[in-house]
Design a protein around this motif. Structure first.
Motif, PDB file in Angstrom:
ATOM      1  N   PHE A  38       0.799  -1.221   0.000  1.00 56.34           N
ATOM      2  CA  PHE A  38       0.000   0.000   0.000  1.00 56.34           C
ATOM      3  C   PHE A  38       0.838   1.281   0.000  1.00 56.34           C
ATOM      4  O   PHE A  38       0.557   2.193  -0.777  1.00 56.34           O
ATOM      5  N   PRO A  39       1.879   1.402   0.852  1.00 59.56           N
ATOM      6  CA  PRO A  39       2.692   2.629   0.802  1.00 59.56           C
ATOM      7  C   PRO A  39       3.397   2.810  -0.548  1.00 59.56           C
ATOM      8  O   PRO A  39       3.498   3.928  -1.049  1.00 59.56           O
ATOM      9  N   LEU A  40       3.864   1.707  -1.136  1.00 64.17           N
ATOM     10  CA  LEU A  40       4.531   1.797  -2.436  1.00 64.17           C
ATOM     11  C   LEU A  40       3.554   2.252  -3.521  1.00 64.17           C
ATOM     12  O   LEU A  40       3.909   3.069  -4.384  1.00 64.17           O
ATOM     13  N   ILE A  41       2.356   1.740  -3.482  1.00 59.55           N
ATOM     14  CA  ILE A  41       1.330   2.142  -4.458  1.00 59.55           C
ATOM     15  C   ILE A  41       0.998   3.625  -4.287  1.00 59.55           C
ATOM     16  O   ILE A  41       0.886   4.365  -5.272  1.00 59.55           O
ATOM     17  N   ALA A  42       0.866   4.063  -3.040  1.00 61.04           N
ATOM     18  CA  ALA A  42       0.546   5.470  -2.766  1.00 61.04           C
ATOM     19  C   ALA A  42       1.647   6.388  -3.282  1.00 61.04           C
ATOM     20  O   ALA A  42       1.359   7.423  -3.910  1.00 61.04           O
ATOM     21  N   VAL A  43       2.903   6.030  -3.055  1.00 61.98           N
ATOM     22  CA  VAL A  43       4.020   6.856  -3.538  1.00 61.98           C
ATOM     23  C   VAL A  43       4.035   6.878  -5.061  1.00 61.98           C
ATOM     24  O   VAL A  43       4.233   7.932  -5.673  1.00 61.98           O
ATOM     25  N   ALA A  44       3.813   5.747  -5.690  1.00 55.86           N
ATOM     26  CA  ALA A  44       3.806   5.686  -7.158  1.00 55.86           C
ATOM     27  C   ALA A  44       2.709   6.571  -7.744  1.00 55.86           C
ATOM     28  O   ALA A  44       2.936   7.281  -8.727  1.00 55.86           O
ATOM     29  N   ILE A  45       1.535   6.555  -7.139  1.00 55.25           N
ATOM     30  CA  ILE A  45       0.430   7.396  -7.629  1.00 55.25           C
ATOM     31  C   ILE A  45       0.775   8.868  -7.452  1.00 55.25           C
ATOM     32  O   ILE A  45       0.553   9.685  -8.351  1.00 55.25           O
ATOM     33  N   LYS A  46       1.338   9.210  -6.301  1.00 57.01           N
ATOM     34  CA  LYS A  46       1.663  10.611  -6.022  1.00 57.01           C
ATOM     35  C   LYS A  46       2.752  11.126  -6.961  1.00 57.01           C
ATOM     36  O   LYS A  46       2.703  12.269  -7.425  1.00 57.01           O
ATOM     37  N   LEU A  47       3.746  10.284  -7.274  1.00 56.05           N
ATOM     38  CA  LEU A  47       4.814  10.703  -8.173  1.00 56.05           C
ATOM     39  C   LEU A  47       4.351  10.787  -9.627  1.00 56.05           C
ATOM     40  O   LEU A  47       4.859  11.588 -10.401  1.00 56.05           O
ATOM     41  N   GLU A  48       3.412   9.952  -9.998  1.00 58.48           N
ATOM     42  CA  GLU A  48       2.948   9.877 -11.388  1.00 58.48           C
ATOM     43  C   GLU A  48       2.085  11.069 -11.802  1.00 58.48           C
ATOM     44  O   GLU A  48       2.187  11.551 -12.918  1.00 58.48           O
ATOM     45  N   SER A  49       1.225  11.534 -10.901  1.00 60.06           N
ATOM     46  CA  SER A  49       0.321  12.615 -11.273  1.00 60.06           C
ATOM     47  C   SER A  49      -0.120  13.388 -10.038  1.00 60.06           C
ATOM     48  O   SER A  49      -0.123  12.847  -8.932  1.00 60.06           O
ATOM     49  N   PRO A  50      -0.508  14.658 -10.243  1.00 61.97           N
ATOM     50  CA  PRO A  50      -0.999  15.447  -9.107  1.00 61.97           C
ATOM     51  C   PRO A  50      -2.392  14.986  -8.706  1.00 61.97           C
ATOM     52  O   PRO A  50      -3.092  14.324  -9.470  1.00 61.97           O
TER      53      PRO A  50
END
Length: 83
Positions: A38-50
Motif C-alpha cells: 500500500f505505501p509503495l502504491i501510494a508513492v507511485a500514484i503521487k509521483l505519477e500525477s498530481p
C-alpha cells in the motif's frame, strides 16, 4: 428482467456459518498479504500525477423493502483527476 437471487443456494446454518468464516479468513489473509504494498502504491500514484492518492465514492449496497444501504468505497486512484 431477471436479477441475481442471493438465496439461490439454500444453505443450512452450519454451512452458511462455515462459508462466512472462510470468507472473512481469506479476505483477512489477502489484506495482510497486500498491506505492505500500500505505501509503495501510494508513492507511485503521487509521483505519477498530481491529485489525491485515494478515490472516494458513494455506492448503493443491499436493498431492503424499507431502505437501501449506502456505503462509501475508498480505493487507490487509478485515473488522472481531470479525465
Amino acid at each position: 428482467m431477471t436479477t441475481y437471487d442471493m438465496n439461490l443456494y439454500d444453505l443450512d446454518r452450519a454451512t452458511a456459518i462455515t462459508k462466512r468464516t472462510m470468507d472473512i479468513m481469506m479476505a483477512t489473509a489477502g489484506l495482510l498479504a497486500t498491506l505492505p504494498l500500500f505505501p509503495l502504491i501510494a508513492v507511485a500514484i503521487k509521483l505519477e500525477s498530481p491529485g489525491p492518492v485515494l478515490f472516494r465514492q458513494r455506492r448503493i449496497g443491499r436493498a431492503y423493502p424499507s431502505y437501501v444501504e449506502i456505503f462509501e468505497m475508498i480505493k487507490f486512484r487509478t485515473m488522472v483527476p481531470v479525465s
